[in-house]
Design a protein around this motif. Structure first.
Motif: not given
Length: 654
Positions: A311-318, A422-428, A466-470
């Motif tokens: 999680t630390l390296l890719d900032e995602q829980v896979d 940031y994803g919600c802001l992108g949708v807005v 939206l892509l940046l939010s990741r």
């Protein structure tokens, strides 16, 4: 004695139908072509004008017995003096009905005149038919000149016109002229020639008219030479033209300004938006740069569970982080995993039994949540039991793991919360782009083709958002330095056969297997140690009958439940060890049944892939969510557009 009559079989009737159908279809097919379509228009001094339409028809396929013409009643008052002749010298008789050869009918349908003329059957022949009539109240009257405006060659037809000519004669000198094809200027498709005395003009088509193309002429001559005055329809038509010209002037004045303004705004969003997004990431999402710690580190840099490292390296829980956690818990003797094969007719299925083992293993909150999600209140569960169920637990597990890495000081805020924000802001922003695009197109589409550009540019920026939010979760300085160290260890595991002697590492190889899983390189990692005949991990039991000896050897003495009616395997093979692989401590019989990695790598790999697929499976019902061509500077009235002439309509033959 009875006489038997056999009826035709149904299949015979169907066969005859198939054979005869093409013949019937062929008999119905008809085609023709207009070799020429010439029109003569003579303007009379009483304000009427005579029209003679000469249609030279080549019947190419099928049988024809009549022709028809449909003339809309618009831009004139009425038509009379109807006549039909052909080039063979026949003059057709006007009748009230019927379809006798050399007769014709005229019907006023209210919105148009419909003319039908009949002739003897024609096949593969050429004939010229002339329809003539007089138009009343069809001229336009203006102070600067009077006009005859007529759609001479109608467009509602199914076949092309190969050649055509329209001749117009007036009682006064011609001042202006123009021609149109489907209301567009036809100067590139026709040639106009004034006749001697400038009281006549000839329009010759320079190309064929395709089906659906209409040829319209417009001629202005000196005023006060014919009787008549503007008709009510002319007043309405001129008013409509005035509105159209005002709209055109508005477009010509403001169109370029709107194009430049909206284009610049679109370019600003399209180019400036991504630049602002980069600046946003640079200021709020970029991790602090650190120097490379080393080319590689041969040991884990700190005592951090594999799930947290991934999680630390890719900032995602896979899922690989969750599977790595389960394998790490097995390595730490909290659970065991047993492979179960069931053979059937031509099919062998594989399942896996997860068992709780030692209760005193220290657990982090997210690790305890994973165990509770797998086992519930049970001490033993089969992997297949988790199918279409475990996915419901994943959101809480992921949240717990995100909270763990944040609490450890690796991130300023929960990474998933940052992405969602940031994803919600992108949708807005995307919604705003769609609404703005619709509004701007609705308001400015008649003014400029650039009306869509601001919405498009803003939409591109929104998609970029939206892509940046990741990539917006930001590590702390401590988290960035820790990630750099773990990246060095990851490089070591990736090329472990290059940096170390696998023979020396094979006894403890499974200690780092959870990290290899979290890094997504478990298959390569297992394959490398398989080649040096590394021992199987003690927590992975290749057969239910071996659970007893495996458990006593790896997990230490304690109560053993013999699964599935097994005998407990090979008896007591020794006391509890310190963890790691089984090594050579088992008897040769046990080793032969799968205690080497080479003997069980397929099953181990199957367990890892099956666990990921099963734990993410969902039930089938679940879902995720112009002016004249020449002359004195333009027409005196009626505007500079095509489409204002009477006549037109359609026609054909059958």
């Amino acid at each position: 004695m009875k006489l038997l009559v056999r009826r035709p079989l149904p299949w015979l009737i169907a066969l005859l139908g198939v054979i005869l159908m093409p013949l019937a279809t062929q008999a119905q097919e008809k085609s023709l072509v207009w070799d020429r379509f010439d029109v003569d228009i003579l303007v009379n001094q009483d304000g009427t004008f005579d029209v003679a339409e000469h249609q030279r028809i080549r019947f190419t396929e099928g049988e024809f017995t009549f022709g028809y013409r449909d003339i809309p009643i618009r831009f004139y008052n009425y038509i009379d003096d109807w006549a039909v002749t052909d080039s063979s010298g026949n003059r057709y008789t006007l009748v009230n009905g019927g379809s006798a050869p050399y007769t014709f009918t005229v019907n006023d349908s209210g919105g148009s005149y419909v003319i039908r003329w009949y002739f003897p059957a024609m096949r593969n022949e050429t004939e010229t038919y002339t329809l003539s009539y007089r138009v009343h109240g069809g001229l336009r009257f203006y102070d600067g000149g009077d006009q005859v405006w007529w759609r001479a060659i109608y467009g509602d037809r199914s076949y092309p016109v190969l050649a055509g000519r329209v001749t117009v004669e007036t009682p006064a000198v011609i001042q202006e002229w123009a021609a149109y094809i489907n209301e567009r200027d036809a100067r590139d498709a026709a040639t106009a020639s004034l006749l001697e005395g400038q009281r006549g003009i000839v329009f010759d088509l320079d190309r064929r008219l395709q089906a659906g193309e209409e040829f319209e002429i417009r001629v202005e001559f000196a005023p006060n030479m014919v009787a008549g005055s503007p008709q009510p329809w002319q007043v309405s038509a001129d008013q409509a033209v005035a509105e159209r010209e005002a709209a055109e002037r508005y477009r010509q004045t403001w169109g370029p300004i709107a194009t430049v303004g909206l284009g610049a705004l679109g370019a600003l969003f399209l180019l400036g938006g991504p630049a602002l997004l980069y600046l946003l990431w640079y200021k709020l999402g970029r991790d602090m740069p650190v120097d490379i710690v080393a080319d590689y580190l041969p040991e884990p840099p700190e005592d951090l569970p594999a799930g947290m490292v991934g999680t630390l390296l890719d900032e995602q829980v896979d899922m690989q982080d969750i599977i790595a956690t389960l394998v790490d818990l097995a390595r730490r003797k909290a659970i065991s995993i047993t492979e179960v094969k069931t053979s059937g007719f031509l099919i062998t299925s594989t399942d896996f039994i997860y068992r709780r083992e030692n209760e005193d293993v220290p657990l982090r909150p997210y690790e305890k949540l994973i165990l509770d999600s797998v086992f519930g209140r049970k001490d033993e569960v089969e992997l297949s039991d988790l199918k279409n169920k475990f996915y419901e637990k994943l959101p809480k597990i992921k949240t717990a793991l995100y909270n763990e890495v944040t609490a450890e000081g690796f991130f300023l805020r929960n990474p998933e919360n940052v992405r969602n924000q940031y994803g919600c802001l992108g949708v807005v922003l995307l919604t705003l782009a769609v609404v703005a695009g619709i509004v701007l197109v609705a308001v400015f589409s008649d003014l400029t083709a650039a009306a869509f550009l601001p919405g498009f540019g803003l939409g591109v920026t929104a998609m970029g958002f939206l892509l940046l939010s990741r990539y917006m979760p930001r590590k702390t300085e401590e988290g960035t330095e820790a990630a750099a160290r773990w990246e060095a260890f990851k490089r070591y595991l990736k090329d472990i056969d290059r940096y170390t002697d696998l023979e020396e590492q094979k006894q403890i190889w499974d200690r780092w297997l959870p990290y290899a899983i979290a890094f997504g390189m478990e298959q390569q990692y297992i394959a490398k140690f398989e080649r040096v005949d590394a021992p199987a991990p003690g927590w992975y039991i290749p057969d239910p009958t071996l659970y007893g000896p495996y458990r006593r050897r790896y997990y230490g003495a304690g109560p053993v439940v013999v699964p599935m009616g097994g005998s407990g395997g090979l008896g007591n093979l020794g006391g509890g060890g310190e963890g790691g692989s089984l090594g050579g401590g088992l008897s040769s019989a046990s080793r032969g049944m799968g205690s080497s990695l080479a003997g069980m790598s397929v099953g181990l790999g199957s367990m890892l892939s099956s666990a990921s697929a099963t734990m993410t499976s969902r039930p089938a019902s679940s879902s995720s969510s112009g002016g004249g061509w020449s002359g004195g500077g333009g027409f005196s009235g009626g505007g500079g557009f095509g489409g204002g002439g009477g006549g037109g309509g359609g026609g054909g033959f059958g």
